[in-house]
Design a protein around this motif. Sequence first.
Motif, PDB file in Angstrom:
ATOM      1  N   PRO A   1      25.392  -0.177  13.640  1.00 28.50           N
ATOM      2  CA  PRO A   1      23.980  -0.371  13.995  1.00 28.50           C
ATOM      3  C   PRO A   1      23.322   0.843  14.643  1.00 28.50           C
ATOM      4  CG  PRO A   1      25.309  -2.244  14.699  1.00 28.50           C
ATOM      5  CD  PRO A   1      26.254  -1.172  14.293  1.00 28.50           C
TER       6      PRO A   1
ATOM      7  N   PRO B   1      34.565  -0.712  13.833  1.00 27.47           N
ATOM      8  CA  PRO B   1      34.176  -0.590  12.431  1.00 27.47           C
ATOM      9  C   PRO B   1      35.381  -0.368  11.545  1.00 27.47           C
ATOM     10  CG  PRO B   1      33.716   1.440  13.620  1.00 27.47           C
ATOM     11  CD  PRO B   1      34.174   0.426  14.644  1.00 27.47           C
TER      12      PRO B   1
ATOM     13  N   GLY C   1      20.055  -4.808  13.528  1.00 29.16           N
ATOM     14  CA  GLY C   1      20.856  -5.446  12.499  1.00 29.16           C
ATOM     15  C   GLY C   1      22.302  -5.669  12.879  1.00 29.16           C
ATOM     16  N   ALA C   2      22.590  -5.675  14.160  1.00 30.42           N
ATOM     17  CA  ALA C   2      23.970  -5.849  14.619  1.00 30.42           C
ATOM     18  C   ALA C   2      24.455  -7.274  14.370  1.00 30.42           C
ATOM     19  CB  ALA C   2      24.074  -5.512  16.106  1.00 30.42           C
ATOM     20  N   GLN C   3      25.751  -7.464  14.473  1.00 31.08           N
ATOM     21  CA  GLN C   3      26.346  -8.775  14.333  1.00 31.08           C
ATOM     22  C   GLN C   3      26.135  -9.589  15.604  1.00 31.08           C
ATOM     23  OE1 GLN C   3      30.477  -8.050  13.513  1.00 31.08           O
ATOM     24  NE2 GLN C   3      30.122  -7.403  11.402  1.00 31.08           N
ATOM     25  N   GLU C   4      26.217 -10.906  15.454  1.00 33.61           N
ATOM     26  CA  GLU C   4      26.210 -11.775  16.621  1.00 33.61           C
ATOM     27  C   GLU C   4      27.580 -11.716  17.297  1.00 33.61           C
ATOM     28  OE1 GLU C   4      25.123 -15.639  15.318  1.00 33.61           O
ATOM     29  OE2 GLU C   4      23.072 -15.095  14.810  1.00 33.61           O
ATOM     30  N   ASN C   5      27.592 -11.983  18.583  1.00 30.56           N
ATOM     31  CA  ASN C   5      28.834 -12.068  19.361  1.00 30.56           C
ATOM     32  C   ASN C   5      29.626 -10.762  19.344  1.00 30.56           C
ATOM     33  OD1 ASN C   5      28.357 -14.863  19.917  1.00 30.56           O
ATOM     34  ND2 ASN C   5      29.142 -15.347  17.881  1.00 30.56           N
ATOM     35  N   MET C   6      28.932  -9.637  19.353  1.00 32.92           N
ATOM     36  CA  MET C   6      29.624  -8.357  19.449  1.00 32.92           C
ATOM     37  C   MET C   6      30.175  -8.168  20.855  1.00 32.92           C
ATOM     38  SD  MET C   6      27.423  -5.481  17.347  1.00 32.92           S
ATOM     39  CE  MET C   6      28.610  -4.214  17.852  1.00 32.92           C
TER      40      MET C   6
ATOM     41  N   ALA D   1      32.688  -4.191  18.434  1.00 30.00           N
ATOM     42  CA  ALA D   1      33.436  -4.400  17.202  1.00 30.00           C
ATOM     43  C   ALA D   1      33.920  -3.085  16.617  1.00 30.00           C
ATOM     44  CB  ALA D   1      32.560  -5.130  16.191  1.00 30.00           C
TER      45      ALA D   1
ATOM     46  N   GLN E   1      17.081 -12.246  17.452  1.00 35.75           N
ATOM     47  CA  GLN E   1      18.125 -11.697  16.589  1.00 35.75           C
ATOM     48  C   GLN E   1      18.723 -10.444  17.235  1.00 35.75           C
ATOM     49  OE1 GLN E   1      19.211 -13.224  13.726  1.00 35.75           O
ATOM     50  NE2 GLN E   1      17.808 -14.849  14.394  1.00 35.75           N
ATOM     51  N   PRO E   2      19.987 -10.143  16.926  1.00 35.67           N
ATOM     52  CA  PRO E   2      20.612  -8.941  17.486  1.00 35.67           C
ATOM     53  C   PRO E   2      19.824  -7.689  17.103  1.00 35.67           C
ATOM     54  CG  PRO E   2      22.258 -10.366  16.469  1.00 35.67           C
ATOM     55  CD  PRO E   2      20.925 -10.918  16.084  1.00 35.67           C
TER      56      PRO E   2
ATOM     57  N   TYR F   1      21.248  -4.878  23.353  1.00 31.65           N
ATOM     58  CA  TYR F   1      22.067  -6.039  23.002  1.00 31.65           C
ATOM     59  C   TYR F   1      22.154  -7.010  24.174  1.00 31.65           C
ATOM     60  CZ  TYR F   1      25.406  -8.528  20.096  1.00 31.65           C
ATOM     61  OH  TYR F   1      26.005  -9.474  19.310  1.00 31.65           O
TER      62      TYR F   1
END
Length: 250
Positions: A156, A249, A52-57, A247, A48-49, A202
Motif C-alpha cells: 500500500p 509481502p 487499498g490496504a488489507q483489513e486486520n493488518m 503483513a 475502509q483501510p 491505518y
Amino acid sequence: MTAANIRGSIPTPLKLIPLVVISLMAGCAKKVPPPPPPPVVVIPPQPQPPMGAQENMRIPEAAPDGTRKTVNSSVSTAQAVWNLRSAYNVAALNCVDAKYNPVLEGYKSFLKVHDKSLDKADAELKKNFNGAFGKSGTRERETYQTQVYNFFSVPPVKASFCDAAMQLATEIAVLPAGQLEAYAPMGLSKFEAPFMAFFNAYDQYRADLAAWQAKYGGIVVVAPNQAQNSAGPPAGAVSGVSTGTLARPQ
C-alpha cells in the motif's frame, strides 16, 4: 286512532334531547392517528483501510509519544548505513515507472560514490553479528535484513515510498563521499516517513471503523409493509434498529 293516541306516538322534545347529545358527541370524538413509521437511518459508508490496504493488518503500535518501534529503531550507525542501502535498493527495484528512472540511476551512482563507507559498514556488521550469534551470525543477519527489505516493500505504501525515493535520490546525489555515516540516520528516517504516515492513517481507520461499528453495526433493514412494498427501503437507508503484522509481502 284517537287524538290522545296520536299525541302519545309523537316524540316529545325531552325524549329527543338525549339522542341529539349522543349524536353530537359521536361527531366530535377525535380519531386516534396511526403510529408513526419507524425512523429512517441513513448509514454512511463503512470506513475502509487507507491506500487499498488489507483489513486486520498488523502494524507497529504507537507509543504514548507517537513513536513506533520498527526494524530501523535504535540501530547502530553501521546498521543505519546498511538499512539506508536496503531501502534505496528496494526503491530501485520496485519503482519501475518511467518517471522514477532517476531512482535506479541514483542507486547505481550511490553504490560507486559510497563504496568505502558501505564496505566499512558491511565489515562492522559481520563482526557484530558473529560476535553476538557465533556460527549463526550470518543467518541471523540475513533474517534481519529480510525483515528490513519486507518493511520497505509493503504494497500500500509503494506510491508514496517511490515519491520519497525520488526526492532522496536528488538529495543523496550531492552527498560527498565519506559523509554517508553522518547522513544515514536522517536519510533512513526520510525513507521511513511514508510508512509512518501509513501506520498513522491505518490507526485512524481503526478508530473510525470502531466508531462506525458502535453506531451502525447493529442496524438492519426492517420493512414493516414488506408484503405490500416489495421494493423495500431506499438504498443507503434502513428503517428501525435491531438489537442486533505488518503483513509480510510475498
